[in-house]
Design an enzyme around this catalytic site. Sequence first.
Site, mmCIF file in Angstrom:
data_model
loop_
_atom_site.group_PDB
_atom_site.id
_atom_site.type_symbol
_atom_site.label_atom_id
_atom_site.label_comp_id
_atom_site.label_asym_id
_atom_site.label_seq_id
_atom_site.Cartn_x
_atom_site.Cartn_y
_atom_site.Cartn_z
ATOM 1 N N GLU A 47 0.864 -1.187 0.000
ATOM 2 C CA GLU A 47 0.000 0.000 0.000
ATOM 3 C C GLU A 47 0.892 1.225 0.000
ATOM 4 O O GLU A 47 1.983 1.211 0.599
ATOM 5 C CB GLU A 47 -0.899 0.006 1.252
ATOM 6 N N CYS A 240 -6.629 0.818 2.979
ATOM 7 C CA CYS A 240 -7.611 1.910 3.006
ATOM 8 C C CYS A 240 -7.515 2.818 1.791
ATOM 9 O O CYS A 240 -8.459 3.532 1.467
ATOM 10 C CB CYS A 240 -7.405 2.752 4.261
ATOM 11 N N GLU A 372 -11.834 -3.715 3.858
ATOM 12 C CA GLU A 372 -12.367 -3.334 5.171
ATOM 13 C C GLU A 372 -13.693 -2.590 5.070
ATOM 14 O O GLU A 372 -13.907 -1.590 5.749
ATOM 15 C CB GLU A 372 -11.325 -2.524 5.967
HETATM 16 O O1 AHR Z 1 -2.174 -1.666 6.870
HETATM 17 C C1 AHR Z 1 -2.618 -0.411 7.267
HETATM 18 C C2 AHR Z 1 -4.119 -0.275 7.189
HETATM 19 O O2 AHR Z 1 -4.722 -1.157 8.082
HETATM 20 C C3 AHR Z 1 -4.741 -0.639 5.874
HETATM 21 O O3 AHR Z 1 -4.713 0.404 4.985
HETATM 22 C C4 AHR Z 1 -6.152 -0.969 6.259
HETATM 23 O O4 AHR Z 1 -6.753 -1.891 5.386
HETATM 24 C C5 AHR Z 1 -6.041 -1.460 7.667
HETATM 25 O O5 AHR Z 1 -6.930 -0.840 8.499
#
Ligand code: AHR
Length: 653
Positions: A47, A240, A372
């Site tokens: 990410e 996220c 999520e």
């Molecule tokens: O890994 C960090 C965050 O944790 C991610 O973006 C999210 O999916 C989770 O809440």
Amino acid sequence: MKKIEILLTALMVSSTPLFAQSPVNFKVDLDRPSGKMSSDMWGVFFEDINMGADGGIYAELVKNRSFEFDEPWMGWKKLTKEPEGTFLIVNNSKRKGNPRSLKVHNPNGIQLGLQNEGFRGMGVKKGEQYEFSLLFKQASAGMRIRVDVLNEQDKVIGTSSLSLSNGSDWQSGSSKFKVSETAAKGKLNVWIEGSGDAELDMISLFPTETWKNRPKGLRKDMVQMLADMKPGFIRFPGGCIVEGRDLASRFQWKKTVGPIEERELIINRWNTEFKHRPAPDYFQTFGLGFYEYFLMAEDIGAKAVPILNCGMACQFNTGELVPMDELDTYIQDALDLIEFANGPVTTTWGKLRSDMGHPAPFNLEMLGVGNENWGPQYVERLAAFKKVLNDKHPEIAIIASSGTDPDGERFAYLDEQLRDMKIDIIDEHYYRPPSWFLSSVSRYDDYDRKGPKVFAGEYASHTTRPNGPGRSTWEAALSEAAFLTGLERNADVVQMASYAPLFGHVDGWQWSPDLIWVDNLQAYGTPSYQVQKLYSTHTGTDIIPLQWNGKAVAGQDSLFASAVYDSKAKELIIKLVNYNNKPVQANFEINSQKKLKPAAVKTTLANPDLSITTSFEEPLKIQPKVEEVKYNGKKISDTFAPYSLTVIKLPVQ
Ligand code: AHR
């Protein structure tokens, strides 16, 4: 000390047991696998958080190269005092994705200079080559650009220049040069020489030595850390970031492919997420876009696992929803992504993939819908995606979110709904303390074998959060190692697993702990990295029962174990976690018709101090010790260090 006291102390010392308990006797049923496992089980989660992409793995050194940040001068400083109107930010609405450029108006030919600060400085290495490049148009005759790379003391350590030629269309210019010194926090000065006008954009500096030496590519050392793990898959782009704070800032893959200078940047949601870790200069330029993600996955032999927005923004933020009658565009994005990845070059998106340099398909197998997300609104949207995707692409497995937590009402609701829906793979997340990891090792023992598979899509053992920055201690890593024996034992259900987040930049992180820490020059793995790597480089094809007194080894006397057979390499692989502060003697009786070769390889990660961690100074404070050992046929006896993860690899004839 009096004599009697000395005697007592000696007695006490000698009666302290040397081992955690008397030898334990395990049975390994090599000939009776309890199930098949995916050899791609252990993967990575990527990410753009903690400056993972921009300022991290994407090797661009210039911040805000196209003046598209909300504040167009962010990252830049004017070095000279120039008359009003010399530098103008032009917004050309006809330019797709990248409307702004810098107009220079210098009729009297005064010296003009700009400085870019980089992402928390620019990391440059002595003797390495760098490529400066830019786009320009309508440059007056004789105009030149000179660039200087400066070290922390403002000494010039590399320089180059190039002439701008006239023309009404955008042209590109570039020059390569070496730097004479290493600087972790260097800067770039851009001098505009000559009189007249010019329009500039995409002012950029890259190392030429990137991963696979791809021009304007990825940071070699960071990709290497991933390649070394031999991950089975890469999940991207989050996290996220997929959801966005609002729908406008969600991740839209189509805006991340095609010519780089046309990719529309957006604010990174981690720019503002945590009040205590603000990052006002954190944007997503998408130089690392979906094409590059697929390529990176292919390069390191990992399956690409994209996750797409499901029509909902982050429910911790705005929670914006796309009305059901407007969801089609989101579903179309998913269909087009499959075409981009797998479609023939005669299709619209397959052609784009080919034009970008990859006529062969990327062989996409799985697609995530939502990250999520939770609640009936998610289920409703997911069902709409599923209907179309199953109909048009039954070959693509759908990964669905089970929310943010591994338990509780939301989880229970979603778990039931997703199972009713017969979703292919359920994505479970757990950021929990070490005690949770140790006590949840049997979590999957009773999961329905006929139902959906599980993707442990994000997890990390947190020793101190939420009250402080999470430290990646050996305690956290060893608790993960113990938990992973439970995943491996249940690998017929748990198809994939990835730690999260992956990267953290020491000067630009928002979330910790992370698997790998980087600065502008180097990277090192945390103890958790060593654990992940040991698992992903010792995977198998069949789950082998390993029992103690007829039960799985799942925490009795603080021991955890699993075994797999790798039918390709013809190896039995045993993993044992000793979570005691004393060594353990263990005997393994291997029941099999097959012959075991005596020469085995034993790899151990161990440290008696659970609080230790790694750092730039001591990156290998915890590192695998590899030994060649000779065992006696099908009876293995060995001693396992306190607080250790040991992997034994036994060749089978
Ligand atoms: O890994 C960090 C965050 O944790 C991610 O973006 C999210 O999916 C989770 O809440």
